[in-house]
Design a protein around this motif. Structure first.
Motif, PDB file in Angstrom:
ATOM      1  N   MET A   1       1.995  13.821  27.558  1.00  0.00           N
ATOM      2  CA  MET A   1       2.731  13.326  26.079  1.00  0.00           C
ATOM      3  C   MET A   1       3.883  12.059  26.211  1.00  0.00           C
ATOM      4  SD  MET A   1       2.724  16.372  23.482  1.00  0.00           S
ATOM      5  CE  MET A   1       1.031  17.309  23.287  1.00  0.00           C
ATOM      6  N   ALA A   2       4.369  12.549  27.161  1.00  0.00           N
ATOM      7  CA  ALA A   2       5.499  11.153  27.530  1.00  0.00           C
ATOM      8  C   ALA A   2       5.080  10.218  27.408  1.00  0.00           C
ATOM      9  CB  ALA A   2       6.298  11.347  29.071  1.00  0.00           C
ATOM     10  N   GLY A   3       3.162   9.586  27.687  1.00  0.00           N
ATOM     11  CA  GLY A   3       3.350   8.647  27.530  1.00  0.00           C
ATOM     12  C   GLY A   3       2.343   7.942  26.684  1.00  0.00           C
ATOM     13  N   ARG A   4       2.439   8.641  25.486  1.00  0.00           N
ATOM     14  CA  ARG A   4       1.368   7.706  24.369  1.00  0.00           C
ATOM     15  C   ARG A   4       2.678   7.670  23.594  1.00  0.00           C
ATOM     16  NH1 ARG A   4      -1.774  13.307  21.805  1.00  0.00           N
ATOM     17  NH2 ARG A   4      -3.429  12.181  22.326  1.00  0.00           N
ATOM     18  N   PRO A   5       2.303   6.131  23.045  1.00  0.00           N
ATOM     19  CA  PRO A   5       3.136   5.658  22.333  1.00  0.00           C
ATOM     20  C   PRO A   5       3.074   5.628  20.285  1.00  0.00           C
ATOM     21  CG  PRO A   5       0.255   4.246  22.723  1.00  0.00           C
ATOM     22  CD  PRO A   5       0.338   5.817  22.869  1.00  0.00           C
ATOM     23  N   ARG A   6       4.284   6.602  20.160  1.00  0.00           N
ATOM     24  CA  ARG A   6       4.127   6.614  18.723  1.00  0.00           C
ATOM     25  C   ARG A   6       3.249   6.005  17.402  1.00  0.00           C
ATOM     26  NH1 ARG A   6      10.070   9.877  18.309  1.00  0.00           N
ATOM     27  NH2 ARG A   6       9.799  11.656  18.910  1.00  0.00           N
ATOM     28  N   LYS A   7       2.700   6.539  17.011  1.00  0.00           N
ATOM     29  CA  LYS A   7       2.328   5.615  15.542  1.00  0.00           C
ATOM     30  C   LYS A   7       3.511   5.534  14.846  1.00  0.00           C
ATOM     31  CE  LYS A   7      -2.013   8.031  15.302  1.00  0.00           C
ATOM     32  NZ  LYS A   7      -3.448   8.428  14.515  1.00  0.00           N
ATOM     33  N   ALA A   8       3.577   4.359  14.819  1.00  0.00           N
ATOM     34  CA  ALA A   8       4.716   3.874  13.482  1.00  0.00           C
ATOM     35  C   ALA A   8       4.775   4.891  11.743  1.00  0.00           C
ATOM     36  CB  ALA A   8       4.396   2.714  12.862  1.00  0.00           C
ATOM     37  N   ARG A   9       5.828   5.008  11.410  1.00  0.00           N
ATOM     38  CA  ARG A   9       5.159   5.988  10.206  1.00  0.00           C
ATOM     39  C   ARG A   9       5.247   5.344   8.582  1.00  0.00           C
ATOM     40  NH1 ARG A   9       9.064  10.829   8.749  1.00  0.00           N
ATOM     41  NH2 ARG A   9       7.827  12.201  10.679  1.00  0.00           N
ATOM     42  N   LYS A  10       4.479   5.084   8.419  1.00  0.00           N
ATOM     43  CA  LYS A  10       4.276   4.453   6.860  1.00  0.00           C
ATOM     44  C   LYS A  10       5.362   4.639   6.054  1.00  0.00           C
ATOM     45  CE  LYS A  10      -1.283   3.785   7.149  1.00  0.00           C
ATOM     46  NZ  LYS A  10      -2.129   4.202   5.845  1.00  0.00           N
ATOM     47  N   PRO A  11       5.706   3.883   5.438  1.00  0.00           N
ATOM     48  CA  PRO A  11       6.718   3.870   4.446  1.00  0.00           C
ATOM     49  C   PRO A  11       6.721   5.234   3.615  1.00  0.00           C
ATOM     50  CG  PRO A  11       6.038   1.985   3.899  1.00  0.00           C
ATOM     51  CD  PRO A  11       5.651   2.102   5.506  1.00  0.00           C
ATOM     52  N   GLN A  12       6.974   5.884   2.495  1.00  0.00           N
ATOM     53  CA  GLN A  12       6.558   6.701   1.475  1.00  0.00           C
ATOM     54  C   GLN A  12       6.896   5.668  -0.006  1.00  0.00           C
ATOM     55  OE1 GLN A  12       6.048  10.328   1.686  1.00  0.00           O
ATOM     56  NE2 GLN A  12       6.043  10.173   3.803  1.00  0.00           N
ATOM     57  N   LEU A  13       6.085   6.045  -0.249  1.00  0.00           N
ATOM     58  CA  LEU A  13       5.900   5.083  -1.190  1.00  0.00           C
ATOM     59  C   LEU A  13       5.920   6.101  -2.337  1.00  0.00           C
ATOM     60  CD1 LEU A  13       2.765   3.108  -0.482  1.00  0.00           C
ATOM     61  CD2 LEU A  13       4.679   2.457  -0.716  1.00  0.00           C
ATOM     62  N   ARG A  14       5.899   6.112  -4.350  1.00  0.00           N
ATOM     63  CA  ARG A  14       6.436   6.769  -4.727  1.00  0.00           C
ATOM     64  C   ARG A  14       5.682   6.152  -6.396  1.00  0.00           C
ATOM     65  NH1 ARG A  14      11.092   5.272  -7.652  1.00  0.00           N
ATOM     66  NH2 ARG A  14      12.681   4.268  -6.382  1.00  0.00           N
ATOM     67  N   ALA A  15       5.644   6.416  -7.145  1.00  0.00           N
ATOM     68  CA  ALA A  15       5.275   6.164  -8.845  1.00  0.00           C
ATOM     69  C   ALA A  15       6.571   4.926  -9.310  1.00  0.00           C
ATOM     70  CB  ALA A  15       4.501   6.901  -9.417  1.00  0.00           C
ATOM     71  N   VAL A  16       6.103   4.348  -9.846  1.00  0.00           N
ATOM     72  CA  VAL A  16       7.331   3.647 -10.766  1.00  0.00           C
ATOM     73  C   VAL A  16       7.198   4.379 -12.090  1.00  0.00           C
ATOM     74  CG1 VAL A  16       9.009   1.994 -11.117  1.00  0.00           C
ATOM     75  CG2 VAL A  16       7.541   2.432  -9.057  1.00  0.00           C
ATOM     76  N   PRO A  17       7.757   4.344 -12.772  1.00  0.00           N
ATOM     77  CA  PRO A  17       7.345   4.802 -14.119  1.00  0.00           C
ATOM     78  C   PRO A  17       6.893   3.420 -15.162  1.00  0.00           C
ATOM     79  CG  PRO A  17       9.695   5.550 -14.415  1.00  0.00           C
ATOM     80  CD  PRO A  17       8.987   5.097 -12.532  1.00  0.00           C
ATOM     81  N   ASP A  18       6.603   3.885 -16.294  1.00  0.00           N
ATOM     82  CA  ASP A  18       5.836   2.431 -17.066  1.00  0.00           C
ATOM     83  C   ASP A  18       7.162   2.219 -18.522  1.00  0.00           C
ATOM     84  OD1 ASP A  18       4.124   1.639 -15.222  1.00  0.00           O
ATOM     85  OD2 ASP A  18       2.177   2.829 -17.063  1.00  0.00           O
TER      86      ASP A  18
END
Length: 110
Positions: A1-18
């Protein structure tokens, strides 16, 4: 597992009120006087006349107003209404001259 590259985390998205964007607050117009006495004490001539006009209009619409008083109330209401309209017309002309009340014109995009 040490040789596996880490996946980049996607930013958390949230809804914005209208909600509408916050506009700059325009200065509020002072509240209209609630009585003729208040208008006479703190208001302008237009405030006094406008308040009297409302009071006379209420009296004309009231079932409690004596029929013998209707003619004089009607006549006075018309006189005051004419004075208020002259003042309002003068205010409108003053705005027109200053250019603040110029309406937008239609135009075609090229």
């Amino acid at each position: 597992m040490a040789g596996r590259p880490r996946k980049a985390r996607k930013p958390q998205l949230r809804a914005v009120p209208d909600t509408p964007p916050v506009a700059e607050a325009e200065p509020e117009a002072p509240a209209a006087p609630s009585s003729v006495l208040e208008a006479a004490e703190r208001g302008s001539r237009k405030d006094v006349l406008t308040t009297m006009r409302k009071r006379l209009a209420r009296a004309l619409d009231s079932d409690k107003t004596s029929p013998r008083d209707l003619a004089s109330i009607s006549r006075r209401l018309l006189e005051i209404d004419a004075q208020v309209r002259v003042i309002e017309e003068g205010e409108k002309e003053a705005l027109d001259e200053s250019g603040d009340a110029t309406e937008d014109e239609d135009w075609e995009a090229v």
